[in-house]
Design a protein around this motif. Structure first.
Motif, PDB file in Angstrom:
ATOM      1  N   HIS A  45       0.847  -1.190   0.000  1.00  0.00           N
ATOM      2  CA  HIS A  45       0.000   0.000   0.000  1.00  0.00           C
ATOM      3  C   HIS A  45       0.887   1.247   0.000  1.00  0.00           C
ATOM      4  O   HIS A  45       2.103   1.161   0.161  1.00  0.00           O
ATOM      5  CB  HIS A  45      -0.920   0.022   1.229  1.00  0.00           C
ATOM      6  N   GLN A  46       0.257   2.387  -0.141  1.00  0.00           N
ATOM      7  CA  GLN A  46       0.963   3.657  -0.011  1.00  0.00           C
ATOM      8  C   GLN A  46       0.051   4.660   0.675  1.00  0.00           C
ATOM      9  O   GLN A  46      -1.173   4.467   0.720  1.00  0.00           O
ATOM     10  CB  GLN A  46       1.368   4.196  -1.393  1.00  0.00           C
ATOM     11  N   HIS A  47       0.671   5.689   1.232  1.00  0.00           N
ATOM     12  CA  HIS A  47      -0.086   6.810   1.795  1.00  0.00           C
ATOM     13  C   HIS A  47       0.224   8.014   0.914  1.00  0.00           C
ATOM     14  O   HIS A  47       1.344   8.541   0.948  1.00  0.00           O
ATOM     15  CB  HIS A  47       0.320   7.050   3.248  1.00  0.00           C
ATOM     16  N   VAL A  48      -0.739   8.410   0.134  1.00  0.00           N
ATOM     17  CA  VAL A  48      -0.468   9.409  -0.904  1.00  0.00           C
ATOM     18  C   VAL A  48      -0.249  10.812  -0.346  1.00  0.00           C
ATOM     19  O   VAL A  48       0.329  11.662  -1.026  1.00  0.00           O
ATOM     20  CB  VAL A  48      -1.599   9.444  -1.960  1.00  0.00           C
ATOM     21  N   ASP A  49      -0.692  11.043   0.883  1.00  0.00           N
ATOM     22  CA  ASP A  49      -0.629  12.410   1.430  1.00  0.00           C
ATOM     23  C   ASP A  49       0.409  12.609   2.524  1.00  0.00           C
ATOM     24  O   ASP A  49       0.574  13.727   3.015  1.00  0.00           O
ATOM     25  CB  ASP A  49      -1.998  12.797   2.016  1.00  0.00           C
ATOM     26  N   LYS A  82       6.087   9.808   1.604  1.00  0.00           N
ATOM     27  CA  LYS A  82       4.762   9.987   0.991  1.00  0.00           C
ATOM     28  C   LYS A  82       4.738   9.357  -0.400  1.00  0.00           C
ATOM     29  O   LYS A  82       5.622   9.634  -1.218  1.00  0.00           O
ATOM     30  CB  LYS A  82       4.492  11.493   0.920  1.00  0.00           C
ATOM     31  N   GLY A  83       3.740   8.506  -0.633  1.00  0.00           N
ATOM     32  CA  GLY A  83       3.574   7.940  -1.971  1.00  0.00           C
ATOM     33  C   GLY A  83       4.472   6.761  -2.295  1.00  0.00           C
ATOM     34  O   GLY A  83       4.395   6.233  -3.411  1.00  0.00           O
ATOM     35  N   GLU A  85       5.231   3.041  -2.284  1.00  0.00           N
ATOM     36  CA  GLU A  85       4.577   1.745  -2.047  1.00  0.00           C
ATOM     37  C   GLU A  85       5.456   0.900  -1.138  1.00  0.00           C
ATOM     38  O   GLU A  85       6.660   0.766  -1.380  1.00  0.00           O
ATOM     39  CB  GLU A  85       4.359   1.021  -3.367  1.00  0.00           C
ATOM     40  N   GLY A 108      -3.676   2.365   3.832  1.00  0.00           N
ATOM     41  CA  GLY A 108      -3.511   3.435   2.851  1.00  0.00           C
ATOM     42  C   GLY A 108      -4.532   3.355   1.735  1.00  0.00           C
ATOM     43  O   GLY A 108      -5.737   3.308   1.991  1.00  0.00           O
ATOM     44  N   ASP A 109      -4.009   3.319   0.495  1.00  0.00           N
ATOM     45  CA  ASP A 109      -4.885   3.304  -0.677  1.00  0.00           C
ATOM     46  C   ASP A 109      -5.367   1.912  -1.025  1.00  0.00           C
ATOM     47  O   ASP A 109      -6.181   1.746  -1.941  1.00  0.00           O
ATOM     48  CB  ASP A 109      -4.123   3.872  -1.887  1.00  0.00           C
ATOM     49  N   ALA A 110      -4.877   0.890  -0.332  1.00  0.00           N
ATOM     50  CA  ALA A 110      -5.152  -0.491  -0.754  1.00  0.00           C
ATOM     51  C   ALA A 110      -6.458  -1.042  -0.202  1.00  0.00           C
ATOM     52  O   ALA A 110      -7.128  -1.844  -0.851  1.00  0.00           O
ATOM     53  CB  ALA A 110      -3.991  -1.397  -0.335  1.00  0.00           C
ATOM     54  N   THR A 115      -7.531  -3.800   6.854  1.00  0.00           N
ATOM     55  CA  THR A 115      -7.817  -2.425   7.273  1.00  0.00           C
ATOM     56  C   THR A 115      -8.356  -2.420   8.702  1.00  0.00           C
ATOM     57  O   THR A 115      -9.356  -3.076   9.006  1.00  0.00           O
ATOM     58  CB  THR A 115      -8.837  -1.767   6.325  1.00  0.00           C
TER      59      THR A 115
END
Lengths: 122, 122
Positions: A45-49, A82-83, A85, A108-110, A115
């Protein structure tokens, strides 16, 4: 849980009996400090912010990136940018402290079944 | 110093040979993580714009407030709230990690000779 008292890692970790489920132990302005017990493979996953900081309190873990693996052991920390993966992996149970802004979701985005509920204090 | 590598506390602390002089070891968004060796009495001060987190890595210290003293030992942390006057004290040398926004000066509003250079990385 008392939001204005000393946080003792050993005492707080004794309250955690599941893996990959971050529990908030302190708030610093709009950032939170979360204790997590990890074992096995997490999800990519990633945390875009936001950046995300991993500090290993006990045991060892690896953070997998697309181009490298970063091994971490007790007394070490690492900032995932940030961002980026990443996939945390721990062969044996490992106890970590995560620092990130309030509201960040562990996957994150996944998304997916790993979760965890957010903003759960111990 | 490499701003994108594993931070090992013992290795970084070995580079510090003065007291009350925070050294930046990591950046998380607009926050910094600073290692400090403390011994003796610091100055009374406050940070009017931000909370400040103390995490004790080795040894013991006290944070004095106007109405209480908070003792901290290895494996414990405490959040000093924005605007709270405080004075760190350590009878014996103590190694701590401080987390706060970039740009925060160690003596806050008090200034004086214990004011350390800011944004010094190791």
């Amino acid at each position: 849980m008392n939001k204005n008292s000393v946080i003792n890692f050993a005492q707080k970790l004794a309250l955690i009996n599941e893996h990959w489920s971050p529990k908030v132990v302190a708030q610093l302005n709009d950032y939170q400090l979360k204790l997590v017990k990890v074992k096995g493979e997490f999800t990519w996953h990633q945390h875009v912010d936001t950046d995300e900081l991993f500090l290993v309190i006990k045991g060892s873990m690896d953070i997998h990136f697309k181009d490298r693996v970063v091994p971490l052991t007790s007394g070490e920390m690492y900032v995932v940018k940030k961002g980026e993966e990443h996939k945390p992996v721990a062969t044996d149970e490992c106890h970590i402290l995560i620092i990130e802004p309030s509201g960040v979701v562990n996957t994150g985005d996944a998304g997916g079944e790993l979760t965890a509920d957010n903003d759960v204090w111990i």
